[in-house]
Design a protein around this motif. Structure first.
Motif: not given
Length: 96
Positions: A16-38, A63-68
């Motif tokens: 929900q947060e990712r979509v609200t920000q208008g970001r793709t899975l690819r963008e977030v996975s790259k920034a988080a250094r996590v595979s897209l599939g995971y 996004l603070p983890l505490s918020v999630v």
């Protein structure tokens, strides 16, 4: 009623947060250094993310983890309250 799973609630909150920000899975996975599939599996509630992975995804989303965790706790509390409400059964009608 299907029990609420923490991994599903966490994934829902992250997506929900990712979509609200208008970001793709690819963008977030790259920034988080996590595979897209995971990341996709985490968002769909199919994988239980470690605390380190959750922290990385939250940092990538700014996004603070505490918020999630608060969102998850509130949804879980609501589900528990709804599950404790007695079910009202319809009254059987007498045969005419």
């Amino acid at each position: 009623m299907k029990p609420m799973l923490m991994r599903e609630l966490v994934g829902e909150a992250l997506r929900q947060e990712r979509v609200t920000q208008g970001r793709t899975l690819r963008e977030v996975s790259k920034a988080a250094r996590v595979s897209l599939g995971y990341l996709s599996e985490v968002e769909r509630g199919q994988k239980e993310a470690s605390s380190e992975l959750l922290a990385a995804i939250c940092r990538a989303l700014d996004l603070p983890l505490s918020v999630v965790l608060t969102i998850v706790a509130e949804k879980l509390a609501l589900a528990e309250r709804l599950a404790s409400v007695p079910t009202i059964r319809p009254i059987a009608r007498a045969a005419a």
